[in-house]
Enzyme design. Structure first.
Site, PDB file in Angstrom:
ATOM      1  N   ASP A 325       5.593   9.388  39.244  1.00 39.98           N
ATOM      2  CA  ASP A 325       5.983   9.975  38.603  1.00 39.98           C
ATOM      3  C   ASP A 325       5.102  11.566  38.433  1.00 39.98           C
ATOM      4  O   ASP A 325       4.263  11.089  39.735  1.00 39.98           O
ATOM      5  CB  ASP A 325       5.395   9.485  37.119  1.00 39.98           C
ATOM      6  CG  ASP A 325       5.373   8.824  36.377  1.00 39.98           C
ATOM      7  OD1 ASP A 325       6.700   8.775  36.490  1.00 39.98           O
ATOM      8  OD2 ASP A 325       4.948   7.866  35.329  1.00 39.98           O
ATOM      9  N   ASP A 609       3.597   5.696  32.048  1.00 43.33           N
ATOM     10  CA  ASP A 609       2.346   5.674  31.329  1.00 43.33           C
ATOM     11  C   ASP A 609       3.379   5.369  29.653  1.00 43.33           C
ATOM     12  O   ASP A 609       2.973   4.313  29.050  1.00 43.33           O
ATOM     13  CB  ASP A 609       2.207   7.170  31.332  1.00 43.33           C
ATOM     14  CG  ASP A 609       3.047   7.911  31.255  1.00 43.33           C
ATOM     15  OD1 ASP A 609       4.691   7.702  31.007  1.00 43.33           O
ATOM     16  OD2 ASP A 609       3.062   9.537  31.895  1.00 43.33           O
ATOM     17  N   ASP A 613       7.860   2.700  29.750  1.00 42.31           N
ATOM     18  CA  ASP A 613       8.352   2.039  31.636  1.00 42.31           C
ATOM     19  C   ASP A 613       7.794   0.682  31.592  1.00 42.31           C
ATOM     20  O   ASP A 613       7.398   0.457  32.305  1.00 42.31           O
ATOM     21  CB  ASP A 613       6.715   2.947  31.860  1.00 42.31           C
ATOM     22  CG  ASP A 613       6.987   4.820  32.067  1.00 42.31           C
ATOM     23  OD1 ASP A 613       8.460   4.749  32.110  1.00 42.31           O
ATOM     24  OD2 ASP A 613       6.649   5.268  31.824  1.00 42.31           O
TER      25      ASP A 613
HETATM   26  P1  ATP Z   1       6.658  12.030  34.620  1.00 46.73           P
HETATM   27  O1  ATP Z   1       5.898  12.132  33.549  1.00 46.73           O
HETATM   28  O2  ATP Z   1       8.609  11.185  34.423  1.00 46.73           O
HETATM   29  O3  ATP Z   1       7.247  13.129  36.142  1.00 46.73           O
HETATM   30  P2  ATP Z   1       7.734  14.250  32.424  1.00 46.73           P
HETATM   31  O4  ATP Z   1       6.308  14.521  32.293  1.00 46.73           O
HETATM   32  O5  ATP Z   1       8.427  16.051  33.045  1.00 46.73           O
HETATM   33  O6  ATP Z   1       7.634  13.247  34.083  1.00 46.73           O
HETATM   34  P3  ATP Z   1       9.321  14.816  30.014  1.00 46.73           P
HETATM   35  O7  ATP Z   1       7.589  14.453  29.613  1.00 46.73           O
HETATM   36  O8  ATP Z   1       9.900  12.738  30.144  1.00 46.73           O
HETATM   37  O9  ATP Z   1       8.936  14.334  31.702  1.00 46.73           O
HETATM   38  O10 ATP Z   1       9.647  15.717  29.991  1.00 46.73           O
HETATM   39  C1  ATP Z   1      11.024  16.024  30.451  1.00 46.73           C
HETATM   40  C2  ATP Z   1      11.779  16.681  29.566  1.00 46.73           C
HETATM   41  O11 ATP Z   1      11.374  17.207  28.269  1.00 46.73           O
HETATM   42  C3  ATP Z   1      10.922  18.102  29.863  1.00 46.73           C
HETATM   43  O12 ATP Z   1      12.207  18.643  31.263  1.00 46.73           O
HETATM   44  C4  ATP Z   1      11.034  19.308  28.979  1.00 46.73           C
HETATM   45  O13 ATP Z   1      12.088  19.865  29.076  1.00 46.73           O
HETATM   46  C5  ATP Z   1      10.825  18.362  28.185  1.00 46.73           C
HETATM   47  N1  ATP Z   1       9.610  17.990  27.233  1.00 46.73           N
HETATM   48  C6  ATP Z   1       9.203  17.350  27.421  1.00 46.73           C
HETATM   49  N2  ATP Z   1       7.867  17.270  27.012  1.00 46.73           N
HETATM   50  C7  ATP Z   1       8.215  18.272  26.200  1.00 46.73           C
HETATM   51  C8  ATP Z   1       7.566  18.494  24.270  1.00 46.73           C
HETATM   52  N3  ATP Z   1       6.053  17.908  23.569  1.00 46.73           N
HETATM   53  N4  ATP Z   1       8.057  18.676  23.353  1.00 46.73           N
HETATM   54  C9  ATP Z   1       9.560  19.073  23.518  1.00 46.73           C
HETATM   55  N5  ATP Z   1      10.291  18.876  24.701  1.00 46.73           N
HETATM   56  C10 ATP Z   1       9.406  18.042  26.549  1.00 46.73           C
END
Ligand code: ATP
Length: 861
Positions: A325, A609, A613
């Site tokens: 990730d 996480d 997953d």
């Molecule tokens: P990874 O942990 O897999 O590397 P990530 O944490 O970037 O990836 P996600 O948490 O699934 O992936 O987030 C994907 C997208 O969703 C982000 O790019 C963001 O635009 C949006 N996002 C993330 N967290 C939030 C939130 N708390 N509220 C709204 N949108 C969110």
């Protein structure tokens, strides 16, 4: 399976049950009454049972038979010695087994499940076993439910109860539903049950039953108890032990038959056969592997990698791809807002204009559509949201006050598949829905835009400039969030859809890579392991970060989840090696990515996480769960848990896994080459019709005492950095290559040669006991010295004579023990004169000198 039950009604009149949670005193009182929240485990084998198990080993049975027959033939002393040693071996085996098991269960305790509860007016995390009835559970997606509980509050709460009901689809839970008595468990929508897990949404629930009183406790006997299986290495050794036992029996019979035909005395022939059996059986082998694994996993735990399944230690050495990730694992997961985009303009984080209503709205809505808190110096919640709270604070907005003033009346929680979330608030007299999430998924849901001159219908040009601004942010490695809202008129049905929103602005935040990531990625590449980034984030952001840390060199190596969807399995497999970055990926894509890499012949580690997953973590050869940010479900599905969530910890674990495998292999090689030496001597003496060179007791003394300690010391050899310069081990590779077997034989022959010389020299003396004693002492010493040879493929003069002190301690203890035997004439040892003693010591050094010289000449460092 539907279980009928009488519902247990919590006493909701208890004020502390619903309000701020129980007090510590109350918890103590309840714990005294109810005990801990745990299911009675299947009883572990007691030491007695383990001790008896030691005698079931086929090789030990051979020894026992040998002891009995020796007694019949009048060799009472031999049989007493054999039996004593067998008993001693069993006792040692038992101690080691119990110790190793303890150390494993202490490791498991490190990864024990936790629960979030209200206590003393605060939300805290406690080990699940400490939950009592009346506790208020705070439940979120990804949590395991650790007790039966009645829902107090729910927001799109969905729970998978398959372990209880067999139903694999998630069940919706809601406090508004009051179930009637005697209703099937699967239909009790106002309750959550221990053993199920939350697949989506969040809520609060008050615990009604714990431990064996829960529904799952009532059917605990039906549960499968996950048993720790032997590792592939242990299985291979078991297999090897069986083949060895058959081989030994056959050879012993042949030698015995030959001797009898040749007219040797029956007792003598028999002693030959017994010596041979004893010489060949590596009694200490099994326990040494267990000890080394136990020590090694403890060391790994100290370095933040907790092994949950023992087989992972070996598989780590085979890993050829690590799918990681991005957020939190490769990066710091400390988000800070850097830039804004609103009304066609880009602002730095310190350039918002106080008094500008549009800017203030952007900040306020970022605080409302948000579950994070920074109360009391603590930051609780998703780092993305914490960043929004922090920037709000900078401009004088307090999240708690804002949320108090603009009450939340509804919500659709964040979901990594949708990549956005919405909340509905009562703001003044109006109801307002606020939506925040990934820019590309929000844009299609927007129909108007907030500007300085009011709300305007969105034009194509405006969409284009929003996109451009977002991409420019992402290019700089920033994570981009879009914020939008709309007013809801409750009387108009269907208004609460996340469509027709008004665009407010973009917020871009930075999450820098961890300092150690770049080095760890370089280490991976050098070790023949392909690091791969998987992220839910935007492709451009992912490319920027991956480029900084060396995972990607060309943007063409990045692919998006939606492109993966378009590829058939076969096509994905054929192209998988082109891609190093997988962006905008949903958990469902992860399992296809793992499979495709595996089908290309790779051994894959995959981090994860979330609840979603879990299937990918199970599919991976090593599922790696995040200890800090990971859900309980993800931890449960994985074979390794990182307590610090760092990518570099995985790389360190791989290095440890490789070293442990090397060390175990070296220890086994040491034992086998020593045994081979003894076998060659016995066969030689038998063929040349010489007297028996060793008493069984001599060989048992060597195998169990003087050989065990160096073997363990070799197993504890400090880890060499060189292991990370090799390619990953092929997963189908056997324990020993032909070359290794050749080496074992050669080393065995060298040890045998010097022993035979000592034996023949001793035979020239009057007393036959002198010959046996000299053969025994030379064999014992040569093998003790051989311990130094087996530390590494390289010469000890290159790796450091004193870099493994355990080896020296083992050697010195062995020499002292041998001298005690010689001095006190134990095991029929004859008294030796100075000349005989110097011959023994001189000869014993010969194999050591030859092997070390060979290593210095032929093994390149
Ligand atoms: P990874 O942990 O897999 O590397 P990530 O944490 O970037 O990836 P996600 O948490 O699934 O992936 O987030 C994907 C997208 O969703 C982000 O790019 C963001 O635009 C949006 N996002 C993330 N967290 C939030 C939130 N708390 N509220 C709204 N949108 C969110």
């Amino acid at each position: 399976m539907n279980v009928m039950l009488k519902p247990v009604r919590p006493n909701l009149d208890e004020p502390q049950a619903i309000g701020q949670g129980l007090s510590d005193e109350e918890v103590t009182i309840r714990r005294k009454k109810e005990g801990f929240n745990e299911l009675q485990e299947e009883k572990r084998k007691g030491a007695g049972a383990v001790f008896i198990d030691q005698f079931k080993d086929f090789l030990v049975i051979i020894l026992n038979i040998a002891a009995v027959i020796s007694a019949f033939l009048g060799e009472v002393e031999s049989s007493i010695v054999i039996l004593t040693v067998v008993l001693l071996n069993a006792a040692l085996g038992t101690v080691q087994h119990v110790k190793a098991e303890k150390s494993l269960s202490s490791l498991k305790a490190l990864a024990a499940p936790t629960a979030t509860v209200w206590r003393n007016g605060q939300v805290v995390q406690v080990p699940s076993r400490e939950v009592v009835t009346g506790d208020t559970l705070v439940i979120n997606a990804g949590d395991y439910i650790c007790a039966d509980a009645r829902i107090l509050e729910s927001h799109s709460l969905q729970v998978n109860e398959s372990s209880l009901t067999g139903e694999s689809l998630p069940a919706e839970k809601n406090e508004k539903f009051i179930s009637a008595d005697d209703i099937a468990l699967g239909d009790r929508k106002d309750m959550v049950f221990s053993g199920s897990f939350v697949t989506g949404g969040r809520g609060k629930a008050v615990v009604t039953a714990i431990g064996m009183d829960t529904e799952i406790g009532k059917i605990a006997d039906l549960l499968e108890h996950a048993k720790e299986k032997s590792t592939p290495l242990q299985e291979r050794l078991d297999q090897f032990g069986k083949v060895l036992a058959i081989g030994i029996t056959v050879i012993c019979l042949i030698v015995f038959g030959l001797d009898v035909v040749r007219g040797r005395e029956l007792t003598d022939s028999f002693m030959f056969a017994v010596s041979l059996a004893v010489a060949a059986i590596p009694e200490a082998l099994g326990s040494i592997v267990t000890i080394v694994l136990a020590f090694g996993t403890q060391k790994m735990a100290k370095e933040n990698a907790i092994i949950r399944k023992l087989h992972a230690v070996e598989t780590l050495g085979n890993i050829s791809v690590i799918c990681s990730d991005k957020t939190g694992t490769l990066t710091q997961n400390k988000m800070t807002v850097q830039k804004f985009y609103a009304d066609g303009k880009v602002f730095g984080h310190d350039q918002l204009q106080p008094g500008n209503q549009h800017h203030e709205k952007l900040l306020r809505m970022g605080l409302l559509c948000n579950d994070a808190m920074t109360a009391g110096g603590q930051e609780i919640g998703d780092p993305t949201e914490i960043a929004l709270v922090n920037i709000g604070k900078q401009y004088g907005l307090d999240e708690l006050a804002e949320r108090e003033r603009n009450q939340r009346i509804g919500e659709i929680p964040f979901d990594s598949r949708r990549k956005f979330m919405s909340t509905i608030h009562r703001i003044g007299h109006k109801q307002v829905m606020i939506t925040k999430g990934a820019m590309d998924v929000l844009i299609p849901r927007i129909s108007s835009i907030e500007t300085a001159s009011g709300i305007r219908t969105l034009t194509l040009q405006q969409i284009e400039s929003i996109r451009q601004a977002g991409h420019a942010f992402a290019d700089g490695g920033l994570r981009v969030l879009a914020l939008a809202y709309k007013e809801i008129v409750p009387t108009i049905p269907g208004m609460a859809q996340e469509e027709g929103l008004t665009f407010l602005g973009l917020i871009a935040m930075m999450d820098p890579p961890r300092e150690e990531t770049e080095q760890a990625v370089a280490d991976c590449v050098r070790a023949g392991i392909r690091p791969v980034m998987i992220t839910g984030d935007h492709k451009i952001t992912a490319i920027a970060i991956a480029g900084q840390i060396g995972i990607l060199t060309d943007p063409s190596e990045a692919v998006e989840g939606k492109d993966i969807e378009k590829l058939a399995d076969e096509e994905l497999r054929n192209r998988i090696e082109q891609f190093s970055v997988y962006a905008r990926v949903s958990p469902e894509h992860k399992i296809r990515i793992v499979r495709a890499w595996q089908e290309k012949g790779n051994v894959v580690a995959m981090t994860g996480d979330g609840v979603n997953d879990a299937p990918a973590l199970k599919q991976a050869d090593i599922g790696v769960a995040m200890g800090m940010a990971g859900t309980e479900v993800a931890k449960d599905a994985s074979s390794m848990v990182l307590t610090d969530d760092h990518f570099s910890t995985i790389v360190k674990a791989v290095s440890n896994g490789r070293s442990m495998y090397h060390n175990i292999k070296n220890a086994i090689q040491f034992l086998l080459s020593g045994n081979a030496g003894a076998i060659f001597v016995v066969i030689y003496a038998s063929l040349l019709a010489l007297p028996v060179p060793f008493l069984p007791a001599h060989l048992l003394f060597i195998n169990l005492l003087t050989d065990s300690l160096p073997a363990i010391a070799i197993g504890l050899e400090p880890h060499s950095k060189k292991v990370m310069k090799e390619k990953p081990r092929d997963k189908d590779e056997g324990l020993f290559s032909k070359r290794d077997i050749g080496q074992i034989t050669l080393e065995g022959l060298l040890i045998a040669a010097v022993t035979i010389i000592a034996f023949r020299y001793g035979l020239s003396a009057e007393n036959p006991a002198v010959a046996t004693t000299m053969a025994f002492a030379t064999l014992c010493l040569a093998r003790l010295l051989h311990g130094f040879n087996c530390r590494s493929k390289e010469s000890i003069f290159r790796i450091g004579l004193f870099s493994n002190i355990a080896c020296w301690i083992a050697f010195l203890i062995g020499v002292i023990l041998l001298n005690l035997v010689l001095t006190f004439g134990l095991f029929n040892a004859a008294a030796l004169d100075k000349e005989q003693l110097s011959i023994i010591y001189g000869l014993a050094f010969v194999p050591f000198v030859i092997i070390q010289t060979g290593k210095l000449i032929f093994v390149k460092s």
